[in-house]
Design an enzyme around this catalytic site. Structure first.
Site, PDB file in Angstrom:
ATOM      1  N   GLU A   1      63.107   9.855  52.424  1.00 16.39           N
ATOM      2  CA  GLU A   1      63.035  10.939  51.440  1.00 16.39           C
ATOM      3  C   GLU A   1      64.281  11.806  51.565  1.00 16.39           C
ATOM      4  O   GLU A   1      64.699  12.149  52.667  1.00 16.39           O
ATOM      5  CB  GLU A   1      61.811  11.852  51.632  1.00 16.39           C
ATOM      6  CG  GLU A   1      60.491  11.260  51.207  1.00 16.39           C
ATOM      7  CD  GLU A   1      59.339  12.246  51.361  1.00 16.39           C
ATOM      8  OE1 GLU A   1      59.569  13.476  51.232  1.00 16.39           O
ATOM      9  OE2 GLU A   1      58.213  11.793  51.617  1.00 16.39           O
TER      10      GLU A   1
ATOM     11  N   GLU B   1      55.515  11.802  58.036  1.00 18.32           N
ATOM     12  CA  GLU B   1      55.757  13.160  58.513  1.00 18.32           C
ATOM     13  C   GLU B   1      54.654  13.723  59.412  1.00 18.32           C
ATOM     14  O   GLU B   1      53.971  14.683  59.075  1.00 18.32           O
ATOM     15  CB  GLU B   1      56.000  14.105  57.333  1.00 18.32           C
ATOM     16  CG  GLU B   1      57.205  13.736  56.509  1.00 18.32           C
ATOM     17  CD  GLU B   1      57.617  14.805  55.511  1.00 18.32           C
ATOM     18  OE1 GLU B   1      58.745  14.716  55.002  1.00 18.32           O
ATOM     19  OE2 GLU B   1      56.819  15.735  55.252  1.00 18.32           O
TER      20      GLU B   1
END
EC number: 3.2.1.85
Length: 468
Positions: A375, A160
């Protein structure tokens, strides 16, 4: 009609070093910026988290028993290099060898991330990835890990990149806690993408046998009113900040004219300029076709409205529904349609956004090769009753997202696996321990694990590949 997933599909569970391991100063681990930042600003710390540092054999045994055949793990950079570079900490190296061996013993494939929000403090306090010296330190760290851990077959450089820049310099809920500095956001994104590209090129040049990619958080952005050009523009600009800028760097090796025009507009309104160098683009260009896979973290989508005013962002960290606010000068403000559900933390539940994002990747970046959903999951104030959690809402959330994932595969997208966030309950960066995601309930006082209803459902899913 019941939908299904392919026979070779990975049914994984995700973790992260700082959120799961605990043992923040054990066996020579160096400090990270989060240590003091949490002490100074929050009502919780990452000690002991889920004590994965000591409990990983228990967690991996549970993973095997419940059909989880892949696990996302991150290496804590400061366990290997306590100051980010220089002298190696042998106990940290030994820990990860032991962890990976246990994964393979339990037939749970480790997908290993080099950096998951936890730059060593010595480098973070020196500018983190705004400091170009830290690009070099990251590449050296990556080179060490690639050579030291040949038992790892799947590597990701960063987790991320987008939310790191956002959290540190826009929302200000990650250390160093700077708000509304869009130039720093983009510069952080860019420098981290250069770091990623150089690590990928190194991995391929060395001829290692495994695969390598990157994990991006990709929240889909929609105009509140698709018929209103100003709302459409707001969604486009918001998408550039959070998605398109880093996707262009990953797969084009440069920033498209549309992306650069959007960035220039945002910086003209908000101030600041970027340092983009020829050697940066040479690195991006050299790596653009070398990524073996893309990891997508997807939790929510956003709807954007035109906005003419000053930037203000209020982060909902305590699960008080409706308390968040997000508006950026020259970009737009978020406002979700009232009929779309959201969590107590104002995260909008919209599975269609995952489908749309996957198909966007397939269309706009055809060199993506393959995708893992690295995720996805539901944060919830779990109620522990009768030694379990009856988390039907979590099951429903995951089921809906897997159904659109099945649709994307049917429509030609190459998606090879899904990792639920999270394998067991872990500590949440800006929410502490109240927001739980795991298949396994963790009593943070005793560190005992208890399967939730979702764990039993996930086991049936993995056994049958049928989304029921």
């Amino acid at each position: 009609m019941t939908k299904s997933l392919p026979k070779d599909f990975i049914f994984g569970g995700a973790t992260a070093a700082y959120q799961a391991e605990g043992a923040t100063h054990t066996d020579g681990k160096g400090p990270v910026a989060w240590d003091k930042y949490l002490e100074d600003n929050y009502w919780y710390t990452a000690e002991p988290a889920s004590d994965f540092y000591h409990k990983y054999p228990v967690d991996l045994k549970l993973a095997e028993e419940y059909g989880v055949n892949g696990i996302r793990i991150s290496i804590a950079w400061s366990r290997i290099f306590p100051t980010g570079y220089g002298e190696v900490n042998p106990k940290g190296v030994e820990f990860y060898h032991n962890l990976f061996a246990e994964c393979h013993k339990r037939h749970v494939e480790p997908f290993v991330t080099l950096h998951h929000f936890d730059t060593p403090e010595a480098l973070h306090s020196n500018g983190d990835f705004l400091n170009r010296d830290n690009i070099e330190h990251f590449v050296d760290y990556a080179a060490f890990c690639f050579e030291e851990f040949p038992e790892v077959r799947y590597w990701t450089t960063f987790n991320e990149i987008g939310p790191i820049g956002d959290g540190q310099y826009l929302v200000g809920k990650f250390p160093p806690g700077i708000q509304y500095d869009l130039a720093k956001v983009f510069q952080s994104h860019h420098n981290m993408m250069v770091s990623h590209a150089r690590a990928v090129k190194l991995y391929k040049d060395k001829g290692y046998k495994g695969e390598i990619g990157v994990v991006h958080a990709l929240p889909t952005k929609y105009p509140y009113d698709p018929e209103n050009p100003a709302d459409v523009r707001a969604a486009e600009l918001e998408d550039i900040i959070h998605n398109k800028f880093i996707l262009d760097a990953t797969y084009l090796g440069h920033y498209s004219d549309v992306t650069l025009a959007g960035v220039n507009h945002i910086l003209k309104v908000n101030g600041g300029q970027l340092d983009l160098r020829d050697e940066d683009f040479a690195a991006l260009e050299a790596a653009k076709d070398l990524n073996d896979f893309l990891g997508i973290n997807y939790y929510m989508s956003d709807w954007m409205r035109d906005f003419d005013g000053e930037t203000e962002i209020i982060h909902n960290g305590k699960g008080e529904k409706g308390s968040s606010k997000y508006q950026i000068k020259g970009v737009g403000r978020r406002e979700s349609p009232t009929h779309i559900p959201k969590t107590d933390w104002d995260w909008i539940i919209y599975p269609q956004g995952l489908y749309d994002q996957i198909m966007r990747i397939k269309k706009d970046y055809p060199n993506y090769k393959k995708i893992y959903i690295t995720e996805n999951g539901l944060g919830y104030k779990d109620e522990f009753v009768d030694n379990t959690v009856y988390d039907d809402a979590r099951i429903d959330y995951v089921k809906q997202h897997l159904e659109v994932l099945s649709d994307a595969i049917a429509d030609g997208a190459n998606v090879k696996g899904y990792f639920i966030w999270s394998l067991m309950d872990v500590f949440s960066w800006s929410n502490g321990y109240e927001k739980r995601y795991g298949l396994f309930y963790v009593d943070f006082e005793t560190q005992e694990r208890y399967p939730k209803k979702s764990a039993h459902w996930y086991r049936r899913l993995a056994e049958t590949q049928m989304i029921e």
